[in-house]
Design an enzyme around this catalytic site. Sequence first.
Site, PDB file in Angstrom:
ATOM      1  N   ARG A  97       0.812  -1.220   0.000  1.00  0.00           N
ATOM      2  CA  ARG A  97       0.000   0.000   0.000  1.00  0.00           C
ATOM      3  C   ARG A  97       0.848   1.274   0.000  1.00  0.00           C
ATOM      4  O   ARG A  97       0.301   2.373  -0.183  1.00  0.00           O
ATOM      5  CB  ARG A  97      -0.958   0.012   1.201  1.00  0.00           C
ATOM      6  CG  ARG A  97      -2.008  -1.102   1.154  1.00  0.00           C
ATOM      7  CD  ARG A  97      -3.194  -0.805   2.060  1.00  0.00           C
ATOM      8  NE  ARG A  97      -3.941   0.360   1.600  1.00  0.00           N
ATOM      9  CZ  ARG A  97      -4.950   0.918   2.270  1.00  0.00           C
ATOM     10  NH1 ARG A  97      -5.318   0.433   3.434  1.00  0.00           N
ATOM     11  NH2 ARG A  97      -5.581   1.976   1.781  1.00  0.00           N
ATOM     12  N   ARG A 142      -1.318  -1.021  13.073  1.00  0.00           N
ATOM     13  CA  ARG A 142      -0.820  -0.222  11.945  1.00  0.00           C
ATOM     14  C   ARG A 142      -0.068   1.026  12.440  1.00  0.00           C
ATOM     15  O   ARG A 142       1.146   1.048  12.483  1.00  0.00           O
ATOM     16  CB  ARG A 142      -1.983   0.188  11.034  1.00  0.00           C
ATOM     17  CG  ARG A 142      -2.821  -0.997  10.506  1.00  0.00           C
ATOM     18  CD  ARG A 142      -2.094  -1.752   9.416  1.00  0.00           C
ATOM     19  NE  ARG A 142      -2.854  -2.868   8.873  1.00  0.00           N
ATOM     20  CZ  ARG A 142      -3.671  -2.804   7.814  1.00  0.00           C
ATOM     21  NH1 ARG A 142      -3.855  -1.667   7.178  1.00  0.00           N
ATOM     22  NH2 ARG A 142      -4.285  -3.896   7.373  1.00  0.00           N
ATOM     23  N   HIS A 171      -7.901  -1.227  12.573  1.00  0.00           N
ATOM     24  CA  HIS A 171      -7.857   0.230  12.437  1.00  0.00           C
ATOM     25  C   HIS A 171      -8.867   0.805  13.425  1.00  0.00           C
ATOM     26  O   HIS A 171      -9.962   0.237  13.587  1.00  0.00           O
ATOM     27  CB  HIS A 171      -8.322   0.661  11.032  1.00  0.00           C
ATOM     28  CG  HIS A 171      -7.254   0.818  10.009  1.00  0.00           C
ATOM     29  ND1 HIS A 171      -7.505   0.657   8.659  1.00  0.00           N
ATOM     30  CD2 HIS A 171      -5.939   1.171  10.116  1.00  0.00           C
ATOM     31  CE1 HIS A 171      -6.391   0.888   7.981  1.00  0.00           C
ATOM     32  NE2 HIS A 171      -5.432   1.199   8.832  1.00  0.00           N
ATOM     33  N   CYS A 284     -13.920   3.769   5.589  1.00  0.00           N
ATOM     34  CA  CYS A 284     -12.634   3.507   4.919  1.00  0.00           C
ATOM     35  C   CYS A 284     -12.602   4.137   3.533  1.00  0.00           C
ATOM     36  O   CYS A 284     -11.532   4.537   3.058  1.00  0.00           O
ATOM     37  CB  CYS A 284     -12.393   2.008   4.765  1.00  0.00           C
ATOM     38  SG  CYS A 284     -12.359   1.094   6.306  1.00  0.00           S
TER      39      CYS A 284
HETATM   40  N1  ARG Z   1      -7.416  -3.779   2.809  1.00  0.00           N
HETATM   41  C1  ARG Z   1      -7.203  -2.523   3.481  1.00  0.00           C
HETATM   42  C2  ARG Z   1      -6.114  -2.683   4.519  1.00  0.00           C
HETATM   43  O1  ARG Z   1      -6.076  -3.690   5.184  1.00  0.00           O
HETATM   44  C3  ARG Z   1      -8.466  -2.040   4.095  1.00  0.00           C
HETATM   45  C4  ARG Z   1      -8.355  -0.665   4.671  1.00  0.00           C
HETATM   46  C5  ARG Z   1      -9.594  -0.238   5.368  1.00  0.00           C
HETATM   47  N2  ARG Z   1      -9.547   1.113   5.721  1.00  0.00           N
HETATM   48  C6  ARG Z   1      -9.912   1.621   6.904  1.00  0.00           C
HETATM   49  N3  ARG Z   1      -9.943   2.907   7.031  1.00  0.00           N
HETATM   50  N4  ARG Z   1     -10.161   0.851   7.938  1.00  0.00           N
HETATM   51  O2  ARG Z   1      -5.275  -1.831   4.683  1.00  0.00           O
END
Ligand code: ARG
Length: 290
Positions: A97, A142, A171, A284
Amino acid sequence: MPTIRVPAPVPRRYLVCEPRHFDVQYAINPWMREDAQVDSALAGRQWETLIRAYRDHGHTVENVTPVAGLPDMVFAANAALVVGGRVFGSYFHAPQRQPESAEYEMWFKAAGYDVYRPESLCEGEGDLVPAGRFILAGTGFRTTREAHAEVQEFFGVPTIGLQLVDPYFYHLDTALFVLDGTDGTGGPGGTGRTGGETAAANIAYYPEAFSSGSREVLRHLFPEAVIATRDDAMAFGLNSVSDGRHVFIAPQAVGLIDQLTSRGYVPVPVDLSEFHKAGGGIKCCTQEIR
Ligand code: ARG
């Protein structure tokens, strides 16, 4: 329970990214399965429904151009936190990402904003949630504690670290959202929300997603919070967007929808089930430009 007067909705400005290249191609959270089949046409229709709902409720929506090879770029919330026109950019945990940061940075620069690049891992509004007097900041999966310190230094707003403990709620914005008070008006009077040590905002959250100390902090700051069940949280009910009155919310979060209605909010159900396969929902997909 006190009668809560729900304040007038505040028109918002949202930044989004069309799901043209959305897919599940890697697994970086427990919702993602590498063998997942995404129905792209359905995902497109679901996303368009969300955008239409925002516009129908008076909000402005702007678009970042999606980039091939960045299947999670649709999750605009993760790219930055913007408060008072100041942009705190992102530094993604997953290498897959990381190129998204530069794409969003290009959009912000073209729109006339400077972008601060964090030195520590930080996933924007995924983990950073302005709530009245404070910025709530998740960590555990994260965004790092070091990034919380950078956020506080950058915005000059007290930043409250919250420890996430359940990988399904990796998150902060999967476990908590702000109902009202984000516009600085402090929410309705007479509810205790504007006084003392409370945050001057109200939220909904799922307590078990947090460590016991963080739960205690949330109880203290948000005595009137709406408490969600695990079922509603697993249905992405807390990955919602509120304009102070309307709450854009997953229709599967039936219990939470009832609770919000009885508090005077107006739920606007929008089904993003295809995006749940990637661990994302309404919030998200939505970056708020404050
Ligand atoms: N597949 C993405 C990840 O795992 C999903 C992100 C979801 N975004 C959020 N704001 N929770 O990073």
